[in-house]
Design an enzyme around this catalytic site. Structure first.
Site, PDB file in Angstrom:
ATOM      1  CE  LYS A 112      -4.421  -1.755   0.971  1.00 45.71           C
ATOM      2  NZ  LYS A 112      -4.581  -2.640   2.003  1.00 45.71           N
ATOM      3  CE  LYS A 192     -10.009 -12.032  -3.758  1.00 49.50           C
ATOM      4  NZ  LYS A 192      -9.495 -11.669  -2.327  1.00 49.50           N
ATOM      5  CE  LYS A 195     -18.571  -1.880  -6.797  1.00 53.98           C
ATOM      6  NZ  LYS A 195     -19.587  -1.415  -5.686  1.00 53.98           N
TER       7      LYS A 195
END
Ligand code: SF4
Length: 324
Positions: A112, A192, A195
């Protein structure tokens, strides 16, 4: 007494097939056997979210999907993380027993930090501590997770163990409850379903919208013409047929390999199966959407019930840490 399960999900709005197959169906089936607590982890979302303007809508849409899919407020506690602020206090206290080195080693923190170099906030590194607080605040024994989340749960266990060693046995070390369908690939057939990647099929789409989405899916790249034999084992549509059309799976594989069925027909078959399987869900969703106050009431009642447990645990923790 039933044993307790805790699970949380970031508010991502309308749920997609990956959420539905990978988590939601599992959550629903666990409700009868376990004392389940399901949480919308809105504070976690802030670690990566700079624009929060859609947060409340996303929470509403997600919980609407949860309820329509079968999560039942009379069986499980459903609530929003920030509505039980005791979790932030426990997060701070657990932070005092968590070595920084453990957190800096977490692969998702590094990932991240790489993805948002201009916003490497404390929340990113403290995420496993808050996640541990989420779980142990309710003394949950099990957490339903996919295999990719096992390292996070390991940290939660380590933090709980360390607290127990320092201040006396307080928290169960939460165990993983692996889901049956751990990974659902998206329409690109590679990543995977997500959205963010735009490769998803929302479960609340209309029947027609679902057909249109399925038709965009990537299939066997070697099958360029209708008469080319296919390779179902590398095709994500075939994999999805396994979830929605399991009895026809052998037949589809044989017809694909011998080019008796084309990809368009195969996709249409899948879309029809998805639609008939989700029809009861969509009817329940429409009925729930007609009374929007109901969602707010469910979440308020869930927060109240969760807070009773949370206050008791927090009091015990403060006592053991010498704060009371
Ligand atoms: S026929 Fe079906 S299983 Fe075979 S490649 Fe096309 S979509 Fe995939």
């Amino acid at each position: 007494m039933k044993r307790r399960i805790f699970s949380g999900a970031r508010p991502t709005g309308r749920q997609h097939l990956g959420n539905y197959l990978g988590a939601l169906q599992n959550w629903v089936s666990l409700q009868d056997e376990y004392d389940c607590i399901y949480c919308v982890v809105d504070v976690h979302a802030l670690t990566t979210l700079e624009d929060t303007s859609s947060l409340q809508t996303d929470i509403y849409e997600m919980v609407l999907d949860w309820l329509a899919a079968g999560l039942a407020p009379d069986k499980s506690i459903l609530f929003v993380q920030s509505h039980v602020p005791e979790v932030m206090e426990l997060h701070t206290l657990l932070g005092m027993v968590t070595p920084l080195g453990w957190l800096l080693r977490v692969p998702t923190f590094k990932e991240k930090a790489r993805l948002q170099p201009k916003n490497v906030n404390y929340g990113l590194v403290g995420y496993p501590v808050l996640m541990t607080a989420d779980i142990v605040l309710y003394k949950a024994e099990f957490v339903p997770v996919g295999e990719d989340q096992l390292p996070h749960l390991e940290i939660a266990r380590e933090i709980a163990r360390r607290f127990n060693n320092l201040f006396g046995n307080t928290f169960p070390e939460p165990q993983a409850k692996l889901t049956l369908f751990p990974l659902v690939l998206g329409l690109d057939g590679k990543e995977k379903m997500s959205k963010q990647l735009g490769n998803d099929i929302e479960i609340a789409l209309s029947a027609e919208e679902t057909v249109n989405r399925v038709m965009t899916a990537v299939t066997d790249p070697a099958r360029r013409y209708r008469n080319d034999p296919g390779h179902p084992e590398i095709c994500n549509i075939y994999r999805l047929q396994g979830y929605f059309n399991p009895l026809e799976l052998d037949n589809i594989a044989e017809q694909c390999r011998s080019a008796k069925i084309g990809c368009v027909d195969c996709k249409m078959l899948l879309a029809q199966q998805i639609n008939s399987s989700l029809e009861p869900f969509r009817e329940r969703r429409a009925a729930l959407a007609s009374k929007p106050q109901y969602i707010a009431d469910v979440l308020a009642e869930g927060a109240q019930r969760a807070q009773v447990i949370a206050r008791e645990t927090l009091r015990e923790v403060k006592q053991k840490m010498g704060l009371i």
